[in-house]
Design an enzyme around this catalytic site. Structure first.
Site, short mmCIF file in Angstrom:
data_model
loop_
_atom_site.label_atom_id
_atom_site.label_comp_id
_atom_site.label_asym_id
_atom_site.label_seq_id
_atom_site.Cartn_x
_atom_site.Cartn_y
_atom_site.Cartn_z
N GLU A 10 0.74 -1.25 -0.12
CA GLU A 10 0.10 0.00 0.05
C GLU A 10 0.86 1.41 0.22
O GLU A 10 0.52 2.29 -0.56
CB GLU A 10 -0.93 -0.02 1.11
CG GLU A 10 -2.02 1.00 1.09
CD GLU A 10 -1.60 2.24 1.94
OE1 GLU A 10 -2.12 3.14 1.56
OE2 GLU A 10 -0.70 2.09 2.77
N GLN A 100 -2.56 4.52 17.78
CA GLN A 100 -2.42 3.19 17.41
C GLN A 100 -0.77 2.83 17.18
O GLN A 100 -0.45 1.84 17.26
CB GLN A 100 -3.10 3.07 16.34
CG GLN A 100 -4.48 2.77 16.62
CD GLN A 100 -5.41 2.29 15.51
OE1 GLN A 100 -5.05 2.28 14.36
NE2 GLN A 100 -6.52 1.90 15.89
N HIS A 282 -11.96 -3.10 7.63
CA HIS A 282 -11.06 -2.35 8.39
C HIS A 282 -10.76 -2.62 9.50
O HIS A 282 -9.47 -2.53 10.12
CB HIS A 282 -11.93 -0.64 8.61
CG HIS A 282 -12.17 -0.25 7.27
ND1 HIS A 282 -11.02 0.07 6.12
CD2 HIS A 282 -13.29 0.36 6.60
CE1 HIS A 282 -11.83 0.59 5.24
NE2 HIS A 282 -13.06 0.84 5.44
N LEU A 283 -11.48 -3.20 10.43
CA LEU A 283 -11.19 -3.85 11.51
C LEU A 283 -10.11 -4.92 11.47
O LEU A 283 -9.31 -5.10 12.21
CB LEU A 283 -12.44 -4.28 12.20
CG LEU A 283 -12.19 -4.70 13.92
CD1 LEU A 283 -11.67 -3.82 14.79
CD2 LEU A 283 -13.59 -5.40 14.28
N ALA A 284 -10.24 -5.75 10.45
CA ALA A 284 -9.49 -6.80 10.32
C ALA A 284 -7.82 -6.08 10.23
O ALA A 284 -7.06 -6.85 10.82
CB ALA A 284 -9.71 -7.44 8.94
N ASP A 285 -7.74 -5.15 9.48
CA ASP A 285 -6.39 -4.60 9.31
C ASP A 285 -5.91 -4.11 10.60
O ASP A 285 -4.71 -4.11 11.19
CB ASP A 285 -6.50 -3.28 8.44
CG ASP A 285 -5.20 -2.75 8.13
OD1 ASP A 285 -4.18 -3.31 8.09
OD2 ASP A 285 -5.23 -1.31 8.08
N GLN A 286 -6.73 -3.63 11.68
CA GLN A 286 -6.45 -2.93 12.85
C GLN A 286 -6.02 -3.98 13.99
O GLN A 286 -5.11 -3.97 14.67
CB GLN A 286 -7.63 -2.26 13.58
CG GLN A 286 -8.00 -0.92 12.53
CD GLN A 286 -6.88 0.12 12.59
OE1 GLN A 286 -6.17 0.17 13.49
NE2 GLN A 286 -6.91 0.64 11.38
N HIS A 312 -4.28 -2.90 2.31
CA HIS A 312 -3.69 -2.31 3.74
C HIS A 312 -3.70 -3.46 4.34
O HIS A 312 -2.40 -3.54 5.25
CB HIS A 312 -5.06 -1.65 4.42
CG HIS A 312 -4.57 -0.19 4.14
ND1 HIS A 312 -3.84 0.61 5.13
CD2 HIS A 312 -5.37 0.94 3.29
CE1 HIS A 312 -3.62 1.79 4.82
NE2 HIS A 312 -4.70 2.15 3.86
#
Length: 347
Positions: A10, A100, A282-286, A312
């Site tokens: 990315e 983060q 998005h939560l998967a990435d975090q 990402h």
């Protein structure tokens, strides 16, 4: 000295932030080259510099290249020091992304910490405060630490000026997190935030979502914000299940109709519901970073199902595997259904 190519995958600021977080956790010095090389404005920008300075303060690090436009950063941490910290982005840049960067190390530190962050709390291309508080932190807490966050005032793009505070009670031995089913739906909530703008913007967003989803309008609310430094609008869709809460967001933008903002958020929520998996894109990435740290420590890790792996996420996986010498397993189970496993079994 580990060298990371900041242009791979990315190729954005995520590589810088996650590399700093991992350097703090592992104590490994790192050089990041080609930072954001393919961006229109390459190199470090203001919000990235705030993350660099925050990581340097928390980790008592020596840093070379911490200036606007720099394409190379040399970061050498000493030791992570828990305590009271205050970080001001100085723009509408994302405060949640700065958090983060330093939070992973503070999760496993030797004492409690408080963090006061100022800047943007609700802006495009970054998780808003509500996602952090309702979706992300509850899962982090299930690994063992206890992290609480309180919003003092929101800050919308382009003015910023928001503020929130975080308290971290660490747990040196992170546990295991399994999210393969989301369970029954317990609650839906739609909130249209309107700051220094006409109330009808939020009303139109709620009405649009009600028409698209056939959800009960009693589950929807317009919240007018008086203490925001600048104007702004966001519509939030919160879906609370037995095992997970997901949050989907549409951000108001100049020249974009309220109905369009609401349609985008509603479609993201409906696609997630149709997929039947617990963890959204998005939560998967975090989640990858805290699970990788748990696996690296040898005390935990996790497995989850998600809709698909974004660029990402695949970039993040590549970085984690290189930095921590883990092998993160991914398996496609079906359309919009991927299984991700993070542990030391293959490392």
């Amino acid at each position: 000295m580990l060298t990371i190519d900041g242009s791979f995958g990315e190729g954005g600021g995520q590589i810088v932030r996650s590399s700093l977080a991992l350097a703090l956790v592992t104590g490994r010095p790192v050089v990041i080259d080609n930072i954001r090389a393919r961006r229109q404005k390459p190199g470090l920008r203001q919000q990235h510099l705030t993350a660099v300075r925050a990581a340097a303060e928390v980790g008592q690090a020596e840093v070379l290249g911490a200036k606007t436009g720099s394409s190379r950063l040399d970061f050498r941490p000493a030791r992570v020091v828990p305590g009271a910290y205050r970080f001001d982005v100085g723009t509408a840049g994302s405060t949640t992304l700065v958090l983060q960067t330093v939070l992973p190390a503070l999760l496993v530190a030797t004492g409690e910490s408080t963090i006061d962050l100022q800047g943007g709390t609700h802006n495009p291309f970054a998780p808003p405060f509500d996602f952090l508080a309702e979706a992300y932190l509850p899962l982090v807490n299930r690994l063992g630490p206890q992290v609480t966050a309180r919003l003092d005032r929101p800050g919308f793009y382009p003015v910023g000026g928001g503020r929130f505070r975080v308290h971290v009670r660490p747990q040196p031995q992170l546990g295991w997190l399994e999210l393969t089913e989301r369970g029954a739906l317990k609650r839906r909530r739609v909130t249209a935030l309107v700051a220094r703008l006409a109330r009808h913007i939020g009303e139109r967003e709620c009405r649009t979502i009600a028409e698209l989803t056939a959800w009960d309008e009693r589950e929807m609310e317009v919240v007018e914000i008086d203490d925001s430094p600048g104007p702004g609008n966001a519509v939030l869709i919160e879906l609370e299940f037995e095992h997970i809460t997901e949050v989907f967001v549409g951000f108001g933008q100049r020249g974009v109709r309220a109905e369009t903002v609401a349609q985008r958020a509603a479609q993201a929520a409906l696609d997630y519901l149709d997929a039947g998996v617990p963890v959204g894109e998005h939560l998967a990435d975090q989640l990858l970073l805290p699970l990788a740290i748990a696996a690296h420590l040898g005390t935990g890790g996790g497995v989850f199902r998600t809709t698909h792996l974004s660029l990402h996420s695949t970039t993040h996986i590549g970085l984690l595997e290189k930095f921590m010498e883990l092998a993160i397993a991914t398996e496609r189970l079906g359309e919009n259904d991927y299984l991700v496993r993070v542990d030391r079994g293959r490392g």
